[in-house]
Design a protein around this motif. Structure first.
Motif, PDB file in Angstrom:
ATOM      1  N   ILE A  47       0.836  -1.204   0.000  1.00 40.32           N
ATOM      2  CA  ILE A  47       0.000   0.000   0.000  1.00 40.32           C
ATOM      3  C   ILE A  47       0.873   1.258   0.000  1.00 40.32           C
ATOM      4  CG2 ILE A  47      -1.596   1.345   1.442  1.00 40.32           C
ATOM      5  CD1 ILE A  47      -2.812  -1.430   2.255  1.00 40.32           C
ATOM      6  N   LEU A  50       2.392   1.724  -3.482  1.00 39.34           N
ATOM      7  CA  LEU A  50       1.391   2.253  -4.416  1.00 39.34           C
ATOM      8  C   LEU A  50       1.120   3.728  -4.145  1.00 39.34           C
ATOM      9  CD1 LEU A  50      -1.182  -0.676  -4.551  1.00 39.34           C
ATOM     10  CD2 LEU A  50       0.162   0.209  -6.460  1.00 39.34           C
ATOM     11  N   LYS A 115      -7.780  -0.480  -3.041  1.00 38.30           N
ATOM     12  CA  LYS A 115      -6.621  -1.387  -2.959  1.00 38.30           C
ATOM     13  C   LYS A 115      -6.320  -1.718  -1.502  1.00 38.30           C
ATOM     14  CE  LYS A 115      -3.462  -3.707  -5.072  1.00 38.30           C
ATOM     15  NZ  LYS A 115      -3.791  -4.834  -5.936  1.00 38.30           N
ATOM     16  N   GLU A 118      -8.850  -4.151  -0.376  1.00 39.84           N
ATOM     17  CA  GLU A 118      -8.580  -5.455  -0.991  1.00 39.84           C
ATOM     18  C   GLU A 118      -7.458  -6.198  -0.265  1.00 39.84           C
ATOM     19  OE1 GLU A 118      -6.199  -6.874  -4.939  1.00 39.84           O
ATOM     20  OE2 GLU A 118      -7.637  -5.246  -5.216  1.00 39.84           O
TER      21      GLU A 118
END
Length: 180
Positions: A47, A50, A115, A118
């Motif tokens: 994370i 990203l 995300k 997820e």
């Protein structure tokens, strides 16, 4: 006669207390538990990577806009009003695109949020499932999570009176009871 009344009262109290079952309540610290899980640490790292990539991309877009402004300022004296207005409109369009992209990525229900959900939700589900197993083994009726807001993460369903409240309010039929 007086001793008989006291004896009956004591027997009655003992019977009442036998029927009253003390509820056992417990808590966990899910943040602490998550911090001990390798898969949570991996998800957090992904994370972060990203997030950094998206932030760098947006920062690059902003630098491009700053460059466009600098270019316009340097050439401003040579441009006609129409050309200047055209370039300003192009820059403003780019700014709007950057804002929309930033909202798409970091806004509510954006790519970053999705995300994160997820990657983190399956790990959190493992914690909550483990908490439920422990609660059942230890015969706990309620388990709270002390990290952050105090929320219940497990309750013994026999203590759920939601359907009865809905029925009392006239919001549920007898046929709908116990379908949950």
């Amino acid at each position: 006669m007086r001793f008989v009344n006291i004896g009956i009262s004591i027997v009655f109290l003992v019977l009442c207390f036998q029927n009253v079952k003390a509820q056992k309540i417990g808590y966990i610290d899910s943040k602490f538990v998550l911090s001990k899980m390798p898969e949570y640490k991996e998800a957090q790292q992904e994370i972060e990577a990203l997030s950094t990539a998206w932030q760098n991309e947006i920062q690059g877009m902003r630098k491009e806009i700053e460059s466009m402004y600098s270019e316009l300022k340097a050439e401003e004296v040579l441009l006609t009003k129409e050309l200047k207005d055209e370039r300003l409109a192009e820059i403003e369009k780019k700014e709007l695109e950057v804002k929309e992209y930033q909202k798409k990525v970091f806004g509510f229900d954006g790519l970053f949020f999705l995300k994160k959900k997820e990657l983190i939700k399956p790990v959190q589900d493992k914690v909550f499932e483990a908490a439920e197993i422990v609660a059942k083994k230890e015969r706990l009726q309620i388990v709270f999570d002390k990290s952050g807001e105090l929320i219940m993460i497990y309750t013994d369903p026999i203590h759920d009176y939601t359907d009865l409240v809905l029925e009392e309010l006239g919001l549920i039929d007898d046929n709908d009871l116990n379908k949950n």
